[in-house]
Design a protein around this motif. Sequence first.
Motif, PDB file in Angstrom:
ATOM      1  N   ASP A 230      45.899  39.764  24.748  1.00 11.80           N
ATOM      2  CA  ASP A 230      45.566  38.612  24.787  1.00 11.80           C
ATOM      3  C   ASP A 230      43.570  39.322  23.465  1.00 11.80           C
ATOM      4  OD1 ASP A 230      43.303  37.554  25.668  1.00 11.80           O
ATOM      5  OD2 ASP A 230      44.844  35.467  26.263  1.00 11.80           O
ATOM      6  N   ALA A 231      43.303  38.120  22.504  1.00 12.40           N
ATOM      7  CA  ALA A 231      42.763  38.661  21.831  1.00 12.40           C
ATOM      8  C   ALA A 231      40.710  38.122  22.684  1.00 12.40           C
ATOM      9  CB  ALA A 231      42.308  37.533  20.542  1.00 12.40           C
ATOM     10  N   ASP A 232      40.851  38.173  23.673  1.00 15.59           N
ATOM     11  CA  ASP A 232      39.703  37.886  24.427  1.00 15.59           C
ATOM     12  C   ASP A 232      39.947  38.662  25.925  1.00 15.59           C
ATOM     13  OD1 ASP A 232      39.310  35.381  23.616  1.00 15.59           O
ATOM     14  OD2 ASP A 232      40.798  33.772  24.870  1.00 15.59           O
ATOM     15  N   LYS A 233      40.137  39.238  25.618  1.00 18.31           N
ATOM     16  CA  LYS A 233      40.330  40.830  26.226  1.00 18.31           C
ATOM     17  C   LYS A 233      41.517  40.585  28.028  1.00 18.31           C
ATOM     18  CE  LYS A 233      37.134  43.536  24.331  1.00 18.31           C
ATOM     19  NZ  LYS A 233      35.486  43.909  24.884  1.00 18.31           N
ATOM     20  N   MET A 234      42.227  39.863  28.453  1.00 18.83           N
ATOM     21  CA  MET A 234      42.887  39.217  29.102  1.00 18.83           C
ATOM     22  C   MET A 234      44.126  39.627  29.205  1.00 18.83           C
ATOM     23  SD  MET A 234      39.720  37.665  31.113  1.00 18.83           S
ATOM     24  CE  MET A 234      40.792  36.632  31.705  1.00 18.83           C
ATOM     25  N   LEU A 235      44.970  39.610  30.183  1.00 25.13           N
ATOM     26  CA  LEU A 235      46.569  40.337  30.562  1.00 25.13           C
ATOM     27  C   LEU A 235      47.022  38.510  30.010  1.00 25.13           C
ATOM     28  CD1 LEU A 235      45.830  43.145  33.081  1.00 25.13           C
ATOM     29  CD2 LEU A 235      46.333  43.046  30.944  1.00 25.13           C
ATOM     30  N   VAL A 236      48.185  39.221  29.655  1.00 21.85           N
ATOM     31  CA  VAL A 236      48.791  38.725  29.634  1.00 21.85           C
ATOM     32  C   VAL A 236      50.816  39.237  30.464  1.00 21.85           C
ATOM     33  CG1 VAL A 236      50.797  36.564  28.426  1.00 21.85           C
ATOM     34  CG2 VAL A 236      48.657  36.905  27.319  1.00 21.85           C
ATOM     35  N   VAL A 237      51.123  38.321  31.429  1.00 23.94           N
ATOM     36  CA  VAL A 237      51.838  39.267  31.722  1.00 23.94           C
ATOM     37  C   VAL A 237      53.456  37.914  32.137  1.00 23.94           C
ATOM     38  CG1 VAL A 237      52.827  39.735  33.532  1.00 23.94           C
ATOM     39  CG2 VAL A 237      51.017  40.545  33.369  1.00 23.94           C
ATOM     40  N   ASN A 238      54.306  38.053  31.418  1.00 22.77           N
ATOM     41  CA  ASN A 238      55.693  37.277  31.397  1.00 22.77           C
ATOM     42  C   ASN A 238      55.627  35.957  30.796  1.00 22.77           C
ATOM     43  OD1 ASN A 238      56.382  39.414  32.421  1.00 22.77           O
ATOM     44  ND2 ASN A 238      57.987  38.624  33.524  1.00 22.77           N
ATOM     45  N   ARG A 239      54.238  35.846  30.097  1.00 25.58           N
ATOM     46  CA  ARG A 239      53.856  34.995  29.300  1.00 25.58           C
ATOM     47  C   ARG A 239      52.095  33.998  29.475  1.00 25.58           C
ATOM     48  NH1 ARG A 239      58.951  32.035  26.715  1.00 25.58           N
ATOM     49  NH2 ARG A 239      59.811  32.392  29.111  1.00 25.58           N
ATOM     50  N   LEU A 240      52.562  34.269  31.153  1.00 21.79           N
ATOM     51  CA  LEU A 240      51.338  33.564  31.731  1.00 21.79           C
ATOM     52  C   LEU A 240      49.922  34.813  31.552  1.00 21.79           C
ATOM     53  CD1 LEU A 240      52.881  33.360  35.004  1.00 21.79           C
ATOM     54  CD2 LEU A 240      52.947  31.872  33.570  1.00 21.79           C
ATOM     55  N   ARG A 241      49.334  33.662  31.496  1.00 25.25           N
ATOM     56  CA  ARG A 241      47.592  34.709  30.999  1.00 25.25           C
ATOM     57  C   ARG A 241      46.862  34.388  32.318  1.00 25.25           C
ATOM     58  NH1 ARG A 241      42.118  33.085  29.437  1.00 25.25           N
ATOM     59  NH2 ARG A 241      41.857  34.346  27.749  1.00 25.25           N
ATOM     60  N   SER A 242      45.752  35.544  32.096  1.00 22.06           N
ATOM     61  CA  SER A 242      45.025  35.791  33.218  1.00 22.06           C
ATOM     62  C   SER A 242      43.870  34.734  33.332  1.00 22.06           C
ATOM     63  CB  SER A 242      44.837  37.165  33.327  1.00 22.06           C
ATOM     64  OG  SER A 242      44.379  38.279  32.292  1.00 22.06           O
ATOM     65  N   THR A 243      43.151  34.888  34.375  1.00 22.49           N
ATOM     66  CA  THR A 243      41.742  34.463  34.298  1.00 22.49           C
ATOM     67  C   THR A 243      40.892  34.995  34.825  1.00 22.49           C
ATOM     68  OG1 THR A 243      42.316  33.176  36.463  1.00 22.49           O
ATOM     69  CG2 THR A 243      43.307  31.876  34.565  1.00 22.49           C
ATOM     70  N   ALA A 244      41.290  36.384  35.410  1.00 24.53           N
ATOM     71  CA  ALA A 244      39.984  36.607  35.758  1.00 24.53           C
ATOM     72  C   ALA A 244      40.942  38.179  35.756  1.00 24.53           C
ATOM     73  CB  ALA A 244      39.649  36.788  37.315  1.00 24.53           C
ATOM     74  N   VAL A 245      40.440  39.458  35.939  1.00 24.64           N
ATOM     75  CA  VAL A 245      41.724  40.657  35.618  1.00 24.64           C
ATOM     76  C   VAL A 245      40.160  42.020  36.524  1.00 24.64           C
ATOM     77  CG1 VAL A 245      42.462  40.311  33.682  1.00 24.64           C
ATOM     78  CG2 VAL A 245      39.942  41.825  33.316  1.00 24.64           C
ATOM     79  N   ASN A 246      40.575  42.778  37.118  1.00 23.64           N
ATOM     80  CA  ASN A 246      40.034  44.363  36.940  1.00 23.64           C
ATOM     81  C   ASN A 246      39.562  43.754  38.220  1.00 23.64           C
ATOM     82  OD1 ASN A 246      41.261  45.233  34.948  1.00 23.64           O
ATOM     83  ND2 ASN A 246      39.245  45.053  33.879  1.00 23.64           N
ATOM     84  N   LEU A 247      40.112  42.772  39.535  1.00 26.37           N
ATOM     85  CA  LEU A 247      38.595  42.562  40.522  1.00 26.37           C
ATOM     86  C   LEU A 247      39.959  44.079  41.513  1.00 26.37           C
ATOM     87  CD1 LEU A 247      39.270  38.924  40.552  1.00 26.37           C
ATOM     88  CD2 LEU A 247      37.451  39.925  39.932  1.00 26.37           C
ATOM     89  N   ARG A 248      38.662  44.010  42.830  1.00 26.65           N
ATOM     90  CA  ARG A 248      39.305  45.376  43.704  1.00 26.65           C
ATOM     91  C   ARG A 248      39.177  44.395  45.357  1.00 26.65           C
ATOM     92  NH1 ARG A 248      40.297  50.924  41.479  1.00 26.65           N
ATOM     93  NH2 ARG A 248      39.207  51.225  43.896  1.00 26.65           N
ATOM     94  N   LYS A 249      39.970  44.925  45.187  1.00 24.76           N
ATOM     95  CA  LYS A 249      40.000  45.076  46.954  1.00 24.76           C
ATOM     96  C   LYS A 249      40.145  46.316  47.693  1.00 24.76           C
ATOM     97  CE  LYS A 249      40.237  41.950  50.855  1.00 24.76           C
ATOM     98  NZ  LYS A 249      40.012  40.340  51.161  1.00 24.76           N
TER      99      LYS A 249
ATOM    100  N   VAL B 120      44.051  46.813  42.608  1.00 22.36           N
ATOM    101  CA  VAL B 120      43.679  46.058  41.598  1.00 22.36           C
ATOM    102  C   VAL B 120      43.953  44.942  41.802  1.00 22.36           C
ATOM    103  CG1 VAL B 120      43.111  46.243  39.034  1.00 22.36           C
ATOM    104  CG2 VAL B 120      43.265  48.132  40.233  1.00 22.36           C
ATOM    105  N   ILE B 121      43.539  43.551  41.397  1.00 24.04           N
ATOM    106  CA  ILE B 121      44.258  42.466  41.241  1.00 24.04           C
ATOM    107  C   ILE B 121      43.605  41.967  40.573  1.00 24.04           C
ATOM    108  CG2 ILE B 121      43.925  39.875  42.248  1.00 24.04           C
ATOM    109  CD1 ILE B 121      42.482  41.735  45.016  1.00 24.04           C
ATOM    110  N   HIS B 122      44.255  40.933  39.520  1.00 26.06           N
ATOM    111  CA  HIS B 122      44.449  40.199  38.242  1.00 26.06           C
ATOM    112  C   HIS B 122      44.574  38.598  38.907  1.00 26.06           C
ATOM    113  CE1 HIS B 122      44.225  43.956  36.029  1.00 26.06           C
ATOM    114  NE2 HIS B 122      45.300  44.371  36.366  1.00 26.06           N
ATOM    115  N   VAL B 123      43.959  37.465  38.270  1.00 26.58           N
ATOM    116  CA  VAL B 123      44.301  36.671  38.902  1.00 26.58           C
ATOM    117  C   VAL B 123      44.963  35.504  37.461  1.00 26.58           C
ATOM    118  CG1 VAL B 123      43.360  33.912  39.866  1.00 26.58           C
ATOM    119  CG2 VAL B 123      42.259  36.171  39.951  1.00 26.58           C
ATOM    120  N   MET B 124      46.268  34.771  38.015  1.00 25.57           N
ATOM    121  CA  MET B 124      47.250  34.194  36.694  1.00 25.57           C
ATOM    122  C   MET B 124      47.147  32.725  37.184  1.00 25.57           C
ATOM    123  SD  MET B 124      47.881  37.531  35.340  1.00 25.57           S
ATOM    124  CE  MET B 124      48.966  37.496  34.572  1.00 25.57           C
ATOM    125  N   ASP B 125      46.923  32.525  35.351  1.00 29.05           N
ATOM    126  CA  ASP B 125      47.869  30.983  35.465  1.00 29.05           C
ATOM    127  C   ASP B 125      48.862  30.421  35.287  1.00 29.05           C
ATOM    128  OD1 ASP B 125      46.607  28.347  35.212  1.00 29.05           O
ATOM    129  OD2 ASP B 125      46.655  29.019  33.251  1.00 29.05           O
TER     130      ASP B 125
END
Length: 166
Positions: free
Chosen positions: A129-148, A152-157
Amino acid sequence: MIRYLEDEKRLPDVSFSNGSRTSINFKKISKLTENSYSLGKFGEMMIEMLPHDLSFTIFVPSETAFERDLRLRVNDSLAGEKANDTYAILTRVLSFTVVPWKILSESVSYTDELTCDSLSGLKLHVSKDADKMLVVNRLRSTAVNLRKREMVIHVMDGVLMEAEFE
């Protein structure tokens, strides 16, 4: 501990379910700090289920999404007889949310949508989206590109899942 990405990275060619291949050209990925991000108990449990030495992308539900969408609460869902049911739910959700290669937010353009399959075969449609957050199957991320480790971990709402599982 989860870290943000470090240094400049380059991923191999990626094959998508529609048979197309793309080479992901990265500009410099911003330097990561040692700041940690809490995935919550259920998010950490999901990540610990994956092999530590393989590359994955995981779209982990936020702590709020676990409670709101799955009705999982740490104090209640991990106690007594409910613990086995909770573990089974997390295992199933994990199969919907894991892709067996790395997808960084920088690899997703604003104009194109990536289509890939999760481990369970669920089609995931990834866009930005315009805020550089990922959208997956219409769910928006709240955090992207976390690593463990290699993940690669993206936190979804929300929780990515098949209709039958809902």
